[in-house]
Design an enzyme around this catalytic site. Structure first.
Site, short mmCIF file in Angstrom:
data_model
loop_
_atom_site.label_atom_id
_atom_site.label_comp_id
_atom_site.label_asym_id
_atom_site.label_seq_id
_atom_site.Cartn_x
_atom_site.Cartn_y
_atom_site.Cartn_z
N ASP A 1 -3.11 -2.86 -5.04
CA ASP A 1 -2.06 -3.83 -4.70
C ASP A 1 -1.09 -4.02 -5.87
O ASP A 1 0.13 -4.08 -5.68
CB ASP A 1 -2.67 -5.18 -4.34
CG ASP A 1 -3.16 -5.26 -2.91
OD1 ASP A 1 -2.81 -4.39 -2.09
OD2 ASP A 1 -3.89 -6.22 -2.59
N HIS B 1 -0.48 -11.00 -5.16
CA HIS B 1 0.91 -10.60 -4.92
C HIS B 1 1.90 -11.55 -5.58
O HIS B 1 2.89 -11.11 -6.17
CB HIS B 1 1.18 -10.54 -3.42
CG HIS B 1 0.30 -9.58 -2.68
ND1 HIS B 1 0.25 -8.23 -2.99
CD2 HIS B 1 -0.56 -9.75 -1.64
CE1 HIS B 1 -0.60 -7.63 -2.18
NE2 HIS B 1 -1.11 -8.52 -1.36
N HIS C 1 -9.18 -2.23 -5.07
CA HIS C 1 -8.09 -2.54 -4.14
C HIS C 1 -7.09 -3.50 -4.77
O HIS C 1 -5.88 -3.40 -4.52
CB HIS C 1 -8.59 -3.11 -2.82
CG HIS C 1 -7.45 -3.31 -1.87
ND1 HIS C 1 -6.87 -2.25 -1.18
CD2 HIS C 1 -6.71 -4.40 -1.55
CE1 HIS C 1 -5.85 -2.70 -0.48
NE2 HIS C 1 -5.73 -4.00 -0.69
N HIS D 1 0.83 -1.20 0.00
CA HIS D 1 0.00 0.00 0.00
C HIS D 1 0.87 1.26 0.00
O HIS D 1 0.56 2.23 -0.71
CB HIS D 1 -0.94 0.01 1.20
CG HIS D 1 -1.85 -1.18 1.25
ND1 HIS D 1 -2.54 -1.54 2.40
CD2 HIS D 1 -2.17 -2.11 0.32
CE1 HIS D 1 -3.25 -2.63 2.15
NE2 HIS D 1 -3.03 -3.00 0.89
#
Length: 306
Positions: free
Chosen positions: A242, A265, A238, A79
């Site tokens: 990321d 991720h 969101h 973030h």
């Protein structure tokens, strides 16, 4: 010429670590040209610095974590890195007195506010961009992510959650990146999780700092947060946030199109590693003239440039 940028002066904040639940103090300091983003664990003696590079990302379960060869780690960087990328900050030293970055409100918005409050300093060297020359793609089952040539930075991102609340929202988004669009449309999107997972994590001494103050929490049917969502499509936004943070460990802003389906991720980092390994797929460029600069990379919104 477009110049490299750093923060205008030092700024400090405190927050809670998502997994430990402990207080964390973080300081962002200006750094010289060509430094990149360097994180420093000040709670260790001597302190340990870790450069934010793709090959230092060695943990991607629930967050992005940098881990050096001795096993020293700094978790939950994504973030903060999204805010650095969104505001075009090339160089900074980030000191933290814990093994994780504070979660703040679960979005990039507090970091954007912090960075804009001290201003952004133009530096004396040309800013370098990583321009995509040919497509690079990674896959994991039905999940995939790719970077393609594009004049600017475009994101085409889709998620696919079998949950009634998420299914009602828009699960696909295409955006042409600009700093103002990032701040307005992406930066406030919070991380989200399911109550069943949170209960399991806490039973295993994880997510001890997680709460409705820093995440969107869902049960089997609905959002549990009393104030609801910040955006109707906060979930996909969101995931884009990321990705902005995860891609920034490439070391430079990317000139190209990022397309992804159900990525997270791990796959984001695999894509950056695959890109950097294929040296004919990219080049580093600078822009001598203002008119050469893709609109995506105009001076950041709210920047105080000297």
């Amino acid at each position: 010429m477009i110049f490299q940028r750093t923060v205008k002066e030092m700024v400090k904040t405190t927050g809670v670590g998502l997994h430990s639940g402990n207080k964390v103090t973080l300081t962002i300091k200006p750094a010289p040209v060509n430094t990149g983003i360097v994180l420093v664990r000040t709670d260790l003696t001597p302190s340990v610095a870790i450069a934010a590079k793709a090959d230092q990302v060695r943990e991607t379960t629930m967050c992005t974590a940098l881990v050096n060869d001795e096993g020293v780690r700094i978790s939950t960087i994504e973030h903060l890195f999204a805010a650095l990328a969104g505001l075009g900050i090339d160089n900074a030293t980030i000191e933290v007195d814990a093994p994780e970055i504070p979660i703040m409100d679960g979005s990039a918005s507090p970091w954007v506010f912090l960075l804009q409050s001290v201003g952004i300093q133009e530096q004396s060297a040309a800013k370098k961009y990583l321009r995509i020359k040919r497509p690079v793609r990674v896959e994991d089952g039905d999940k995939w992510a790719e970077l393609r040539p594009f004049k600017g930075f475009r994101v085409d991102f889709a998620i696919d959650f079998n949950h009634p609340e998420i299914a009602r929202s828009q699960q696909h988004m295409v955006m042409d990146f600009s700093s103002s669009a990032f701040v307005r449309d992406i930066s406030r999107a919070r991380t989200f999780g399911f109550m069943r997972d949170i209960e399991y994590l806490r039973a295993n001494n994880l997510a001890l700092g997680g709460s409705m103050e820093n995440a969107v929490v869902l049960d089997e049917y609905r959002v549990l947060n009393p104030d609801g969502l910040r955006y109707e499509d906060e979930f996909v936004k969101h995931k884009i946030l990321d990705a902005f943070g995860d891609l920034y460990v490439a070391g430079h802003a990317i000139v190209g199109e990022f397309r992804a389906f159900k990525t997270g991720h791990a796959l984001n980092n695999q894509l950056v590693r695959a890109l950097l390994a294929e040296q004919d797929a990219w080049e580093l460029v600078s822009f001598e003239k203002e008119e050469e600069v893709p609109v995506s990379f105009a001076v950041p919104a709210g920047a105080v440039l000297a």
